[in-house]
Motif scaffolding. Structure first.
Motif, PDB file in Angstrom:
ATOM      1  N   PRO A 131      11.168  -5.212  -0.165  1.00 36.31           N
ATOM      2  CA  PRO A 131      10.506  -6.385  -0.756  1.00 36.31           C
ATOM      3  C   PRO A 131       9.457  -5.976  -1.792  1.00 36.31           C
ATOM      4  N   GLN A 132       8.759  -4.862  -1.525  1.00 27.83           N
ATOM      5  CA  GLN A 132       7.686  -4.429  -2.419  1.00 27.83           C
ATOM      6  C   GLN A 132       8.233  -3.953  -3.763  1.00 27.83           C
ATOM      7  N   VAL A 133       9.317  -3.199  -3.714  1.00 32.74           N
ATOM      8  CA  VAL A 133       9.899  -2.720  -4.968  1.00 32.74           C
ATOM      9  C   VAL A 133      10.394  -3.908  -5.787  1.00 32.74           C
ATOM     10  N   THR A 134      10.987  -4.870  -5.096  1.00 33.75           N
ATOM     11  CA  THR A 134      11.442  -6.083  -5.787  1.00 33.75           C
ATOM     12  C   THR A 134      10.238  -6.830  -6.370  1.00 33.75           C
ATOM     13  N   ALA A 135       9.188  -6.959  -5.579  1.00 36.49           N
ATOM     14  CA  ALA A 135       7.994  -7.660  -6.047  1.00 36.49           C
ATOM     15  C   ALA A 135       7.360  -6.949  -7.229  1.00 36.49           C
ATOM     16  N   ASN A 136       7.414  -5.627  -7.210  1.00 32.49           N
ATOM     17  CA  ASN A 136       6.817  -4.826  -8.281  1.00 32.49           C
ATOM     18  C   ASN A 136       7.512  -5.066  -9.621  1.00 32.49           C
ATOM     19  N   MET A 137       8.785  -5.527  -9.542  1.00 29.86           N
ATOM     20  CA  MET A 137       9.477  -5.855 -10.791  1.00 29.86           C
ATOM     21  C   MET A 137       8.992  -7.192 -11.341  1.00 29.86           C
ATOM     22  N   LEU A 138       8.422  -8.019 -10.467  1.00 31.21           N
ATOM     23  CA  LEU A 138       7.946  -9.340 -10.891  1.00 31.21           C
ATOM     24  C   LEU A 138       6.497  -9.294 -11.358  1.00 31.21           C
ATOM     25  N   TYR A 197       0.840  -1.206   0.000  1.00 29.76           N
ATOM     26  CA  TYR A 197       0.000   0.000   0.000  1.00 29.76           C
ATOM     27  C   TYR A 197       0.875   1.256   0.000  1.00 29.76           C
ATOM     28  N   ILE A 198       1.900   1.257   0.861  1.00 26.49           N
ATOM     29  CA  ILE A 198       2.783   2.424   0.970  1.00 26.49           C
ATOM     30  C   ILE A 198       3.479   2.719  -0.351  1.00 26.49           C
ATOM     31  N   VAL A 199       4.033   1.673  -0.960  1.00 28.91           N
ATOM     32  CA  VAL A 199       4.791   1.876  -2.195  1.00 28.91           C
ATOM     33  C   VAL A 199       3.855   2.283  -3.340  1.00 28.91           C
ATOM     34  N   LEU A 242       6.517 -13.097   0.616  1.00 21.23           N
ATOM     35  CA  LEU A 242       7.467 -14.197   0.424  1.00 21.23           C
ATOM     36  C   LEU A 242       8.915 -13.696   0.434  1.00 21.23           C
ATOM     37  N   ILE A 243       9.153 -12.589  -0.254  1.00 21.88           N
ATOM     38  CA  ILE A 243      10.511 -12.042  -0.301  1.00 21.88           C
ATOM     39  C   ILE A 243      10.956 -11.608   1.093  1.00 21.88           C
ATOM     40  N   ALA A 244      10.054 -10.935   1.820  1.00 23.35           N
ATOM     41  CA  ALA A 244      10.386 -10.482   3.169  1.00 23.35           C
ATOM     42  C   ALA A 244      10.671 -11.676   4.079  1.00 23.35           C
ATOM     43  N   LEU A 245       9.888 -12.734   3.904  1.00 22.63           N
ATOM     44  CA  LEU A 245      10.061 -13.937   4.721  1.00 22.63           C
ATOM     45  C   LEU A 245      11.422 -14.575   4.454  1.00 22.63           C
ATOM     46  N   LEU A 246      11.720 -14.745   3.176  1.00 25.40           N
ATOM     47  CA  LEU A 246      12.989 -15.348   2.769  1.00 25.40           C
ATOM     48  C   LEU A 246      14.165 -14.523   3.293  1.00 25.40           C
TER      49      LEU A 246
END
Lengths: 251, 273
Positions: free
Chosen positions: B201-208, B27-29, B221-225
């Motif tokens: 994690p969100q910026v990384t996820a946004n690339m996916l 939400y923030i990003v 998932l990224i934050a967990l890993l």
């Protein structure tokens, strides 16, 4: 159904302490097709925003039909100017179109299914089906405008409010757009803001000039002299072929 | 090492932090609230300082300051016409100043101050865990129930207003949740680093993915890993856990960016031939 949808009574509105619109009154009735023209900064967008309750007027009052008078429809369908949307926002085309149905209270599964299929239909109509899964910011300005048009139409509004709908639309879609609006006008009142008078004028039923004040002109035939008397500094000289029945000769 | 209670607590904390930060961070990003989130984070330090001085729970002090600054920014921006980023700057620095003054006044005895600045996931109590679990549930439930409304309001507030949905109320609830998530996660990575959990994690996820819902899932998932991986690395390398976790987040970001670029190049090549 009552004929009057929305009435503005002596509205003064603006941002901060500076009024952009002064003492404006306007009445919108069923199946109106009103073109709003005026110079940049003259208050066209402000007028739309005040009408839809996005900004509170400094003085005057607005009355509109009660919700009970239009079951299953919404009051407004709004097409904002494209250039103020966040192009990086992660949302797909079909989600934007579907957002046209948002409501306070949650919807039944049946209503949801109805809006889903209507959204598909509208995307087909506006040629968006191939892009439905794309991010909306990846589209061109014209395509994005079609997305917003489909969104505005989704809830079958009583009043469709279009802010510069032709500013990005490519020539091929422009005619389609106006044909679509003509068709919609059979059951929907339409307000369209445009700086391209020539294009708008051939379709609208009436014209309002907005430049701090508002002058209502109950037909789509307007002359340069009349505009001058309305204190509306707009040039009738437009590009391309002008529909002759619209603009009287101006020397 | 799983036989140690503190390590089991740390793992559970990482899971809960990833869950709520994945959701709230998306939400923030998406809404470009990173700067105000930074402001809320630093302003909450004022509450921590006051709590130290008067001897009550620092999380409570931080929560009060976080909420006050979140609503304060909103109020000042709307009412007095100060621009939003300027208002954020005021709360950001004022909160830090108050915090430092009160900690200075606390007669030099500040045992866990460093843990608030840089986090200490290894000293999380069962009480902290309980609060994190409750907040995670609240955030998840709120986003599941109001997913569409949150998405639509975030994308186009004006449009939502023309539909007569309670935009302002939703905004207040959401910024309230942002504040609470920030405050509870200060325990994990600290004031200085909490924003990384809410953005990297969100910026990384946004690339996916460009789909709001998928970004939430990938972020979690990224934050967990990253956080569980970071815990193990910090344990074996004997390094502070917070900074290690963040370095891993940055590593993920760079790897995904690189892979993305290679794939794009390859696709352009393929399209050309």
């Amino acid at each position: 159904m009552e004929n009057n949808i929305l009435t503005l009574n002596h509205i003064t509105a603006g941002y901060g302490a500076e009024p952009v619109l002064v003492d404006v009154s306007l009445e919108i009735n069923h199946l109106d097709f009103l073109g709003i023209i005026g110079p940049n900064g003259g208050g066209k967008t402000t007028l739309l925003k005040v009408m839809m309750g996005l900004i509170r007027p400094m003085a005057g009052s607005i009355s509109c039909l009660p919700e009970s008078a239009y079951p299953g429809r919404s009051l407004f369908g709004y097409l904002p100017q494209v250039n103020r949307t966040d192009r990086k926002f992660p949302i797909t085309v079909s989600d934007v179109v579907l957002s046209g149905a948002m409501k306070k209270n949650s919807m039944t599964a049946l209503r949801k299914r109805f809006f889903r299929s209507r959204a598909e239909e509208l995307m087909e109509r506006t040629g968006l089906t191939p892009f439905r899964k794309k991010m909306v910011g990846d589209l061109s300005g014209g395509q994005m405008q079609r997305v917003f048009l489909a969104r505005a139409m989704l809830s079958s509004p009583l009043l469709l409010v279009l802010d510069e709908p032709n500013s990005f639309v490519d020539n091929t879609f422009e005619k389609d757009l106006y044909d679509l609006l003509m068709e919609l006008n059979r059951e929907t009142a339409i307000i369209v803001v445009s700086h391209d008078l020539g294009m708008v004028a051939s379709y609208v039923k009436s014209i309002a000039c907005v430049n701090r004040g508002l002058h209502y002109h109950p037909s789509n035939i307007i002359t340069q002299e009349l505009l001058a008397s309305y204190e509306c500094p707009i040039d009738l000289i437009t590009h391309g072929k002008l529909p002759h029945r619209v603009l009287e000769d101006h020397k | 090492m799983l036989q140690y209670e503190f390590f089991r607590h740390a793992l559970l904390t990482a899971v809960l932090a990833s869950l709520m930060c994945g959701i709230i961070g998306t939400y923030i990003v998406a809404r470009r609230l990173v700067f105000i989130s930074g402001g809320i984070t630093h302003a909450s330090f004022g509450g921590i300082g006051i709590a130290y001085f008067f001897g009550f729970n620092p999380v409570l002090g931080a929560a009060v300051f976080a909420l006050l600054s979140a609503f304060g920014v909103e109020l000042i921006t709307k009412k007095s016409g100060v621009r939003e980023d300027s208002a954020i700057g005021i709360f950001w620095s004022f909160g830090m100043a108050v915090g430092i003054i009160f900690i200075f006044l606390s007669s030099g005895y500040t045992p866990n101050l460093m843990s608030f600045l840089f986090g200490s996931i290894l000293t999380v109590s069962s009480n902290d865990l309980l609060m994190m679990a409750l907040l995670s549930m609240a955030v998840t439930a709120f986003f599941v129930i109001f997913y569409n409304l949150i998405l639509y309001i975030s994308f186009d507030e004006d449009y939502a207003l023309t539909k007569r949905v309670p935009v302002q109320l939703m905004n207040y609830i959401l910024i309230g949740l942002v504040s609470l998530v920030i405050v509870l996660n200060i325990r994990v990575v600290g004031v200085i680093l909490v924003i990384s959990f809410l953005t990297l994690p969100q910026v990384t996820a946004n690339m996916l993915s460009h789909h709001f819902r998928s970004i939430i899932v990938y972020s979690i998932l990224i934050a967990l890993l990253g956080s569980v991986g970071g815990l193990f690395v910090s344990y074996y390398a004997d390094l502070p856990s917070g900074p290690v976790i963040i370095c891993i987040f940055v590593l993920f970001f760079l790897v995904v960016k690189l892979v993305n670029r290679i794939i794009r190049r390859w696709m352009i090549q393929k399209a050309l031939t």
